[in-house]
Design a protein around this motif. Structure first.
Motif, mmCIF file in Angstrom:
data_model
loop_
_atom_site.group_PDB
_atom_site.id
_atom_site.type_symbol
_atom_site.label_atom_id
_atom_site.label_comp_id
_atom_site.label_asym_id
_atom_site.label_seq_id
_atom_site.Cartn_x
_atom_site.Cartn_y
_atom_site.Cartn_z
ATOM 1 N N UNK A 158 6.353 15.582 70.700
ATOM 2 C CA UNK A 158 6.169 14.127 70.601
ATOM 3 C C UNK A 158 4.730 13.738 70.917
ATOM 4 N N UNK A 159 4.157 14.367 71.933
ATOM 5 C CA UNK A 159 2.796 14.031 72.334
ATOM 6 C C UNK A 159 1.758 14.559 71.355
ATOM 7 N N UNK A 160 2.063 15.655 70.672
ATOM 8 C CA UNK A 160 1.096 16.278 69.768
ATOM 9 C C UNK A 160 1.063 15.654 68.382
ATOM 10 N N UNK A 161 2.204 15.141 67.936
ATOM 11 C CA UNK A 161 2.322 14.678 66.550
ATOM 12 C C UNK A 161 1.773 13.267 66.408
ATOM 13 N N UNK A 162 0.968 13.075 65.374
ATOM 14 C CA UNK A 162 0.387 11.760 65.109
ATOM 15 C C UNK A 162 1.492 10.721 64.922
ATOM 16 N N UNK A 163 1.280 9.482 65.389
ATOM 17 C CA UNK A 163 2.339 8.466 65.377
ATOM 18 C C UNK A 163 2.989 8.226 64.016
ATOM 19 N N UNK A 164 2.226 8.352 62.929
ATOM 20 C CA UNK A 164 2.790 8.045 61.607
ATOM 21 C C UNK A 164 3.046 9.287 60.760
ATOM 22 N N UNK A 165 2.997 10.467 61.351
ATOM 23 C CA UNK A 165 3.186 11.705 60.594
ATOM 24 C C UNK A 165 4.681 11.972 60.419
ATOM 25 N N UNK A 166 5.257 11.389 59.390
ATOM 26 C CA UNK A 166 6.697 11.459 59.147
ATOM 27 C C UNK A 166 7.179 12.908 58.975
ATOM 28 N N UNK A 167 6.419 13.710 58.245
ATOM 29 C CA UNK A 167 6.853 15.064 57.932
ATOM 30 C C UNK A 167 6.976 15.907 59.188
ATOM 31 N N UNK A 168 5.987 15.864 60.057
ATOM 32 C CA UNK A 168 6.030 16.684 61.266
ATOM 33 C C UNK A 168 7.061 16.146 62.264
ATOM 34 N N UNK A 169 7.215 14.830 62.310
ATOM 35 C CA UNK A 169 8.238 14.248 63.172
ATOM 36 C C UNK A 169 9.627 14.713 62.738
ATOM 37 N N UNK A 170 9.871 14.661 61.434
ATOM 38 C CA UNK A 170 11.168 15.080 60.908
ATOM 39 C C UNK A 170 11.398 16.563 61.170
ATOM 40 N N UNK A 171 10.365 17.358 61.008
ATOM 41 C CA UNK A 171 10.490 18.794 61.256
ATOM 42 C C UNK A 171 10.867 19.065 62.717
ATOM 43 N N UNK A 172 10.156 18.433 63.654
ATOM 44 C CA UNK A 172 10.423 18.673 65.077
ATOM 45 C C UNK A 172 11.824 18.205 65.455
ATOM 46 N N UNK A 173 12.215 17.021 64.972
ATOM 47 C CA UNK A 173 13.555 16.500 65.280
ATOM 48 C C UNK A 173 14.630 17.420 64.698
ATOM 49 N N UNK A 174 14.422 17.878 63.472
ATOM 50 C CA UNK A 174 15.425 18.679 62.779
ATOM 51 C C UNK A 174 15.611 20.039 63.437
ATOM 52 N N UNK A 175 14.516 20.645 63.890
ATOM 53 C CA UNK A 175 14.624 21.947 64.550
ATOM 54 C C UNK A 175 15.475 21.830 65.807
ATOM 55 N N UNK A 176 15.230 20.786 66.607
ATOM 56 C CA UNK A 176 16.041 20.607 67.817
ATOM 57 C C UNK A 176 17.494 20.307 67.464
ATOM 58 N N UNK A 177 17.698 19.473 66.458
ATOM 59 C CA UNK A 177 19.053 19.115 66.055
ATOM 60 C C UNK A 177 19.831 20.337 65.583
ATOM 61 N N UNK A 178 19.137 21.230 64.874
ATOM 62 C CA UNK A 178 19.810 22.399 64.290
ATOM 63 C C UNK A 178 19.998 23.532 65.282
#
Length: 327
Positions: A158-178
Motif C-alpha cells: 500500500x505504501x509503495x504503490x502510487x495512489x492512482x496505479x490501478x494495475x499494481x493495486x489490483x495485483x497486490x489485492x488479488x494476490x492476498x485474496x487468492x
C-alpha cells in the motif's frame, strides 16, 4: 550493418519505453541500424502471431533492416506470463551478446520490464474469478476503495504503490485474496533471487504530451481499421478461444468484436477502441514516471513522439553509455 561501429563494454542493453503510439518501434529500429543491434519485443501482446495489425507489430520491412525477435512467436491460444517472456528475452539477449550485437528491448509492458531487471517472486497464479472480484471493487468503489482494503491486508505494498496505479493495486489485492498472504511477503522471500545483475541498462523513454499522444492514438487506430483490423479480429474470433486469454483482451479487439457481432455500429466501436487505448496509455505513463524515471542513472526522457530528427539527440547518449561501462 552499423554505420558507426564501436567497441561495446560487457552486457549492455538498450531499453526503449513509452506509452502506446509514442513511436517506440521507430526509435528501436533507428538504434538497431546505427549500433548493429537486435530489436527484442517487450510488449505482452505483440508476441501473438495472430495479432499483427491491432498491436502495430513491426513487419517484414522492419525485419529486413534489423533483426527482430519475439514478435509473433506464440499462438493466441497460449498465455504468455512475465516469467515465460523473461526466460525468452534473456535467451535472446544472450544470443545477441554472443554475436557481438546490441540488444534493444522495445515495449511498454511494465510488468515484463520489471521482471527482467528485478526477477520474479514465486507467486501462485491468481484465478480469474479473484481478479474479477477486484475489478468489481474498482468499478463500484473506485481506486480509493481498493486502496483502503489493501492497506489492511498489505500495508507495505500500500505504501509503495502510487495512489492512482490501478494495475499494481489490483495485483497486490488479488494476490492476498487468492493466497491469504501479502504480495510484499512473497516478494521479500524470493523477489530478487532471479535478478540478472550482469546486464547494464540504459533507458530511453518517449513521453509525448497528452494532446500529441491522443492524436497519434486516434490516427493509428483509424488506420488499423482501414487496413484490415476487422478481418484480423474476425479471424481471431473464429478460433473459438477462451475470452479470458490475453489475446482476446487486446486493445481494440473487444470493441471491434462487438461491432462484428452486431452489438454496435462501427463508428461507436472505433470511438470505444480509441478511448480504451488512451486510458491504457495513461496507465503506461504512470508506470514510467513511478518505476523508470525515478532512477538516477542511465535514464533519458524525451517529451516528444519519435521523429526522424530525434536520433541525432539520442545516438550520442547511447554511444557514451557503451563507452563508459558500468556506472
Amino acid at each position: 550493418m552499423a554505420r558507426n561501429p564501436i567497441s561495446k563494454k560487457p552486457n549492455p542493453v538498450v531499453l526503449v519505453a513509452g506509452p502506446t503510439a509514442s513511436g517506440k518501434s521507430g526509435l528501436a529500429l533507428a538504434v538497431a541500424r546505427q549500433f548493429d543491434g537486435v530489436v527484442i519485443n517487450a510488449d505482452a501482446l505483440q508476441v501473438y502471431r495472430e495479432l499483427h495489425i491491432v498491436t502495430a507489430r513491426p513487419g517484414e520491412a522492419e525485419a529486413r533492416e534489423a533483426p527482430h525477435r519475439l514478435y509473433g512467436v506464440l499462438s493466441a491460444a497460449e498465455r504468455c506470463s512475465a516469467a515465460r517472456w523473461r526466460s525468452l528475452a534473456l535467451a535472446e539477449i544472450a544470443e545477441a551478446h554472443g554475436h557481438g550485437k546490441l540488444p534493444i528491448l522495445c515495449g511498454g509492458t511494465g510488468l515484463y520490464l520489471k521482471a527482467l531487471r528485478e526477477g520474479l517472486a514465486e507467486i501462485p497464479p491468481v484465478p480469474t474469478e479473484v481478479l474479477e472480484r477486484g475489478k468489481t471493487i474498482l468499478d463500484s468503489r473506485g481506486v480509493e476503495g481498493l486502496r483502503h482494503e489493501l492497506a489492511a491486508r498489505d500495508p507495505i505494498s500500500h505504501a509503495k504503490i502510487a495512489p492512482r496505479d490501478r494495475q499494481r493495486l489490483l495485483r497486490a489485492w488479488s494476490v492476498h485474496e487468492a493466497t491469504g498472504r501479502a504480495l510484499s511477503a512473497w516478494q521479500q522471500d524470493s523477489g530478487d533471487q532471479d535478478a540478472e545483475p550482469g546486464l547494464r541498462f540504459i533507458d530511453l523513454v518517449l513521453l509525448p504530451s497528452r494532446p500529441e499522444l491522443h492524436a497519434a492514438i486516434e490516427t493509428r487506430f483509424r488506420a488499423m481499421v482501414e487496413t484490415g483490423a476487422l478481418d484480423e479480429v474476425a479471424g481471431l474470433m473464429g478460433l473459438g478461444l477462451d475470452p479470458s486469454l490475453p489475446a482476446m483482451k487486446t486493445l481494440g479487439v473487444p470493441e471491434l468484436a462487438r461491432y462484428l457481432q452486431g452489438e454496435t455500429d462501427l463508428a461507436t466501436a472505433v470511438e470505444a477502441g480509441i478511448r480504451s487505448t488512451r486510458k491504457y496509455a495513461k496507465r503506461q505513463e504512470t508506470w514510467l514516471r513511478t518505476q523508470v524515471m525515478r532512477q538516477k542513472n542511465n535514464v533519458s526522457v524525451f517529451e516528444t513522439q519519435f521523429s526522424e530528427s530525434l536520433p541525432e539527440k539520442i545516438f550520442p547518449i547511447i554511444r557514451q553509455f557503451l563507452l563508459t561501462g558500468p556506472m
